[in-house]
Design an enzyme around this catalytic site. Structure first.
Site, PDB file in Angstrom:
ATOM      1  N   GLU A  14       0.867  -1.181   0.000  1.00 63.06           N
ATOM      2  CA  GLU A  14       0.000   0.000   0.000  1.00 63.06           C
ATOM      3  C   GLU A  14       0.898   1.225   0.000  1.00 63.06           C
ATOM      4  O   GLU A  14       1.924   1.251   0.710  1.00 63.06           O
ATOM      5  CB  GLU A  14      -0.903   0.015   1.232  1.00 63.06           C
ATOM      6  CG  GLU A  14      -1.724   1.290   1.403  1.00 63.06           C
ATOM      7  CD  GLU A  14      -2.568   1.271   2.683  1.00 63.06           C
ATOM      8  OE1 GLU A  14      -3.044   0.169   3.060  1.00 63.06           O
ATOM      9  OE2 GLU A  14      -2.739   2.343   3.300  1.00 63.06           O
TER      10      GLU A  14
ATOM     11  N   GLU B 124      -2.282  11.312   3.815  1.00 64.57           N
ATOM     12  CA  GLU B 124      -3.318  11.051   4.805  1.00 64.57           C
ATOM     13  C   GLU B 124      -3.337  12.224   5.783  1.00 64.57           C
ATOM     14  O   GLU B 124      -2.301  12.809   6.102  1.00 64.57           O
ATOM     15  CB  GLU B 124      -3.059   9.757   5.566  1.00 64.57           C
ATOM     16  CG  GLU B 124      -3.310   8.495   4.772  1.00 64.57           C
ATOM     17  CD  GLU B 124      -3.161   7.259   5.631  1.00 64.57           C
ATOM     18  OE1 GLU B 124      -4.191   6.681   6.032  1.00 64.57           O
ATOM     19  OE2 GLU B 124      -2.012   6.871   5.908  1.00 64.57           O
TER      20      GLU B 124
END
Length: 311
Positions: free
Chosen positions: A188, A193
């Site tokens: 990933e 974020e």
């Protein structure tokens, strides 16, 4: 939004005017047959591309995929797919949102940006909830790049203003294109974020079998970006066969180098898709609760551009 990045005008459709039969009948001759009808063909609408001088990719890279969000209404289905497969069972990380499919209240293009908006309230109505509703009390959207949106290596740039508020968790990230992927073994990449209980702080991370948050070994960079909630920034990923580099506005913040051939440490050699979403709550995003005043919480994306090295 910078006026430098405006979209080119779309080509007008050609007007095809059928010829009228004008021959006069002579004597007892039968009247001529009318000319056969022709069906106008729509002209191809050119894909909007960045204006000259707006590219930031390294030398030798060329644009291979983009969305400048020049439409109005729902996101382009040829470029984006709404992911909803975990609605009934609940999303990972104990997240609290229901991801809608095609609801413009949660994902829409308007005035040159893609808006992904988390909203308070269960989907549908009390008398008619969606069949895949999992009792969630918030709605949002999670978009993944469509059938042609898979890449192995490249330069990725997403210009965005993040959604904010306690309990709001927006992300720009990548997962393997293989639907049989296993997390974290297949990797990933988190390009951006932001968790609302820590506003103005941005995270870049990678997750693998050897390096992931579940075992507290993830590789990450955390840095202040004070106006992330108020201004557009260019979130960037440069992914090659031996290195992942991420940053903001041309400033490198994170580097992860390949070491050997162990897939537990480096699974990043297969096609991946890009994801854009705004989650609500969860073990990280909601660890300090969810503020009812945060809604609606909106992430705006000015563009997505993908470049790869010229062959």
């Amino acid at each position: 939004m910078s006026c430098l990045l405006r979209r080119p005008l779309r080509s007008a459709l050609p007007l095809l005017v059928p010829l009228a039969a004008a021959l006069a009948a002579a004597g007892g001759a039968a009247p001529p047959k009318p000319a056969p009808k022709t069906t106008p063909k729509a002209a191809a609408v050119p894909l909007p591309v960045p204006a000259p001088g707006a590219h930031h990719a390294p030398p030798g890279y060329t644009l291979v995929w983009a969305d400048e969000f020049y439409r109005e209404g729902r996101p382009d289905p040829l470029r984006w797919t709404a992911e909803t497969h975990r609605n009934k069972d609940g999303w990972h990380n104990a997240e609290a949102q229901y991801y809608s499919a095609g609801d413009p209240a949660n994902a829409r293009e308007e005035r040159g940006v893609l808006a992904i908006e988390a909203r308070a309230g269960a989907p549908g109505t009390a008398a008619a909830r969606p069949a895949d509703w999992g009792k969630q009390l918030y709605t949002s959207a999670r978009l993944t790049s469509g059938p042609k949106g898979t890449w192995t290596y490249g330069w990725f740039e997403v210009r965005a203003k993040v959604a904010c508020g306690r309990g709001i968790w927006p992300a720009i990230w990548m997962l393997p294109a293989d639907p049989a992927r296993k997390w974290p073994d297949d990797g990933e990449i988190d390009i951006m974020e932001h968790v609302g209980h820590n506003p103005g702080v941005v995270h870049h991370s990678v997750h693998t079998k050897a390096f992931n948050h579940a075992i507290k070994t993830e590789k990450t960079a955390v840095f202040p970006l004070a106006d992330a909630c108020a201004a557009m920034h260019r979130y960037q990923l440069h992914w090659t066969a031996d290195r992942i580099t991420m940053g903001v506005d041309d400033t490198v913040r994170f580097t992860f180098a390949r070491a050997g051939t162990d897939r537990a440490r480096w699974p990043f050699d297969k096609p991946m898709r890009l994801l854009l979403n705004v989650a609500v709550g969860g073990t990280w995003g909601g660890e300090k609760g969810i503020d009812p005043a945060a809604f609606p919480a909106r992430m705006e994306v000015d563009y997505v551009r993908v470049y790869q090295r010229r062959k």
